[in-house]
Design a protein around this motif. Sequence first.
Motif, PDB file in Angstrom:
ATOM      1  N   PRO A 160      44.842  39.166  58.875  1.00 11.52           N
ATOM      2  CA  PRO A 160      46.006  39.346  59.759  1.00 11.52           C
ATOM      3  C   PRO A 160      47.088  40.215  59.121  1.00 11.52           C
ATOM      4  CG  PRO A 160      45.272  37.068  59.827  1.00 11.52           C
ATOM      5  CD  PRO A 160      44.503  37.732  58.716  1.00 11.52           C
ATOM      6  N   GLY A 161      47.299  40.031  57.806  1.00 13.58           N
ATOM      7  CA  GLY A 161      48.296  40.857  57.124  1.00 13.58           C
ATOM      8  C   GLY A 161      47.900  42.316  57.119  1.00 13.58           C
ATOM      9  N   LEU A 192      49.595  48.963  50.675  1.00 11.32           N
ATOM     10  CA  LEU A 192      49.081  47.600  50.710  1.00 11.32           C
ATOM     11  C   LEU A 192      49.526  46.812  49.486  1.00 11.32           C
ATOM     12  CD1 LEU A 192      45.358  48.171  51.785  1.00 11.32           C
ATOM     13  CD2 LEU A 192      47.218  47.331  53.210  1.00 11.32           C
ATOM     14  N   PRO A 193      49.783  45.517  49.655  1.00 12.22           N
ATOM     15  CA  PRO A 193      50.016  44.668  48.481  1.00 12.22           C
ATOM     16  C   PRO A 193      48.715  44.510  47.708  1.00 12.22           C
ATOM     17  CG  PRO A 193      49.861  43.337  50.472  1.00 12.22           C
ATOM     18  CD  PRO A 193      49.856  44.766  50.917  1.00 12.22           C
ATOM     19  N   GLU A 207      38.676  45.190  48.132  1.00 11.96           N
ATOM     20  CA  GLU A 207      39.262  44.796  46.855  1.00 11.96           C
ATOM     21  C   GLU A 207      40.637  44.181  47.039  1.00 11.96           C
ATOM     22  OE1 GLU A 207      39.301  48.348  44.551  1.00 11.96           O
ATOM     23  OE2 GLU A 207      37.105  48.546  44.482  1.00 11.96           O
ATOM     24  N   ARG A 208      41.257  44.415  48.212  1.00 14.45           N
ATOM     25  CA  ARG A 208      42.619  43.939  48.450  1.00 14.45           C
ATOM     26  C   ARG A 208      42.690  42.765  49.421  1.00 14.45           C
ATOM     27  NH1 ARG A 208      46.550  47.933  47.405  1.00 14.45           N
ATOM     28  NH2 ARG A 208      45.692  49.508  46.006  1.00 14.45           N
ATOM     29  N   VAL A 209      41.577  42.458  50.100  1.00  7.97           N
ATOM     30  CA  VAL A 209      41.608  41.474  51.185  1.00  7.97           C
ATOM     31  C   VAL A 209      40.868  40.205  50.778  1.00  7.97           C
ATOM     32  CG1 VAL A 209      41.037  41.027  53.609  1.00  7.97           C
ATOM     33  CG2 VAL A 209      41.734  43.314  52.895  1.00  7.97           C
ATOM     34  N   VAL A 210      41.482  39.061  51.036  1.00  6.75           N
ATOM     35  CA  VAL A 210      40.871  37.771  50.706  1.00  6.75           C
ATOM     36  C   VAL A 210      40.705  36.963  51.991  1.00  6.75           C
ATOM     37  CG1 VAL A 210      41.840  37.725  48.392  1.00  6.75           C
ATOM     38  CG2 VAL A 210      43.133  36.728  50.284  1.00  6.75           C
ATOM     39  N   PRO A 211      39.723  36.061  52.020  1.00  3.12           N
ATOM     40  CA  PRO A 211      39.523  35.247  53.230  1.00  3.12           C
ATOM     41  C   PRO A 211      40.678  34.289  53.457  1.00  3.12           C
ATOM     42  CG  PRO A 211      37.595  35.192  51.777  1.00  3.12           C
ATOM     43  CD  PRO A 211      38.712  35.802  50.998  1.00  3.12           C
ATOM     44  N   THR A 212      40.942  33.990  54.708  1.00  2.00           N
ATOM     45  CA  THR A 212      41.874  32.928  55.059  1.00  2.00           C
ATOM     46  C   THR A 212      41.061  31.656  55.261  1.00  2.00           C
ATOM     47  OG1 THR A 212      41.691  33.620  57.362  1.00  2.00           O
ATOM     48  CG2 THR A 212      43.570  34.459  56.115  1.00  2.00           C
ATOM     49  N   SER A 213      41.715  30.613  55.728  1.00  5.29           N
ATOM     50  CA  SER A 213      40.984  29.375  55.985  1.00  5.29           C
ATOM     51  C   SER A 213      39.930  29.633  57.049  1.00  5.29           C
ATOM     52  CB  SER A 213      41.943  28.279  56.454  1.00  5.29           C
ATOM     53  OG  SER A 213      42.644  28.688  57.604  1.00  5.29           O
TER      54      SER A 213
END
Length: 204
Positions: A26-27, A19-20, A146-152
Amino acid sequence: MRVGRIRRRCKRLIKELGLPSSTDLPGLCAIVAERVGRPVHLVPMSLGGVVSGMTASTDDGYWVFYELRTSPWHQIHIVLHEIGHLLLGHEQDPAVTEDALRMWTPSMDVTTAMRRLGMTPGFARHHCYDNLTERETEVLGTLLMERVVPTSADHGLPLRGRAAELAAALGPALRHVRDTGGTAGTRRAPRAPGSGGGGGGARV
């Protein structure tokens, strides 16, 4: 299994995913799809308070349904719990699927119901996991968070194609469970930190 061992296993799994440092849902689903060998689709919809998240398995992939009417961070928590079950290989007994469908569609033959929904025996895959698998999934979900952020914010744009078909099929079943006071085997998972209220990640 001790918590330390669970964490080590989950950290190894995340490392294997490559993971980045930061991605969105979605990513993450695109990366998970490569790992599990099938597409992973996200379907936001109002689940009527019966569950906050569930996963359906069809011939054309996994479909993760999650509550539309909650905060973005709570949505991430719900989806990561569902994805955690997929990544950890938590399988479900087909008999449990039939039991759940009998409750959801009491007037319809179970085999017919599954055929009409186009679903495989993985439909009710999170119906009755034991405490160990749920704990393992929660640990993995917390680490992934810790790696995932919300989208719009998703404001409920109309679903299309296969997602719309599945949502339309699930709607009456969810209403049936709510109106009859049934539980369809659901259980409430712990609330997500900062979720702003509401149950978190109930399974079907």
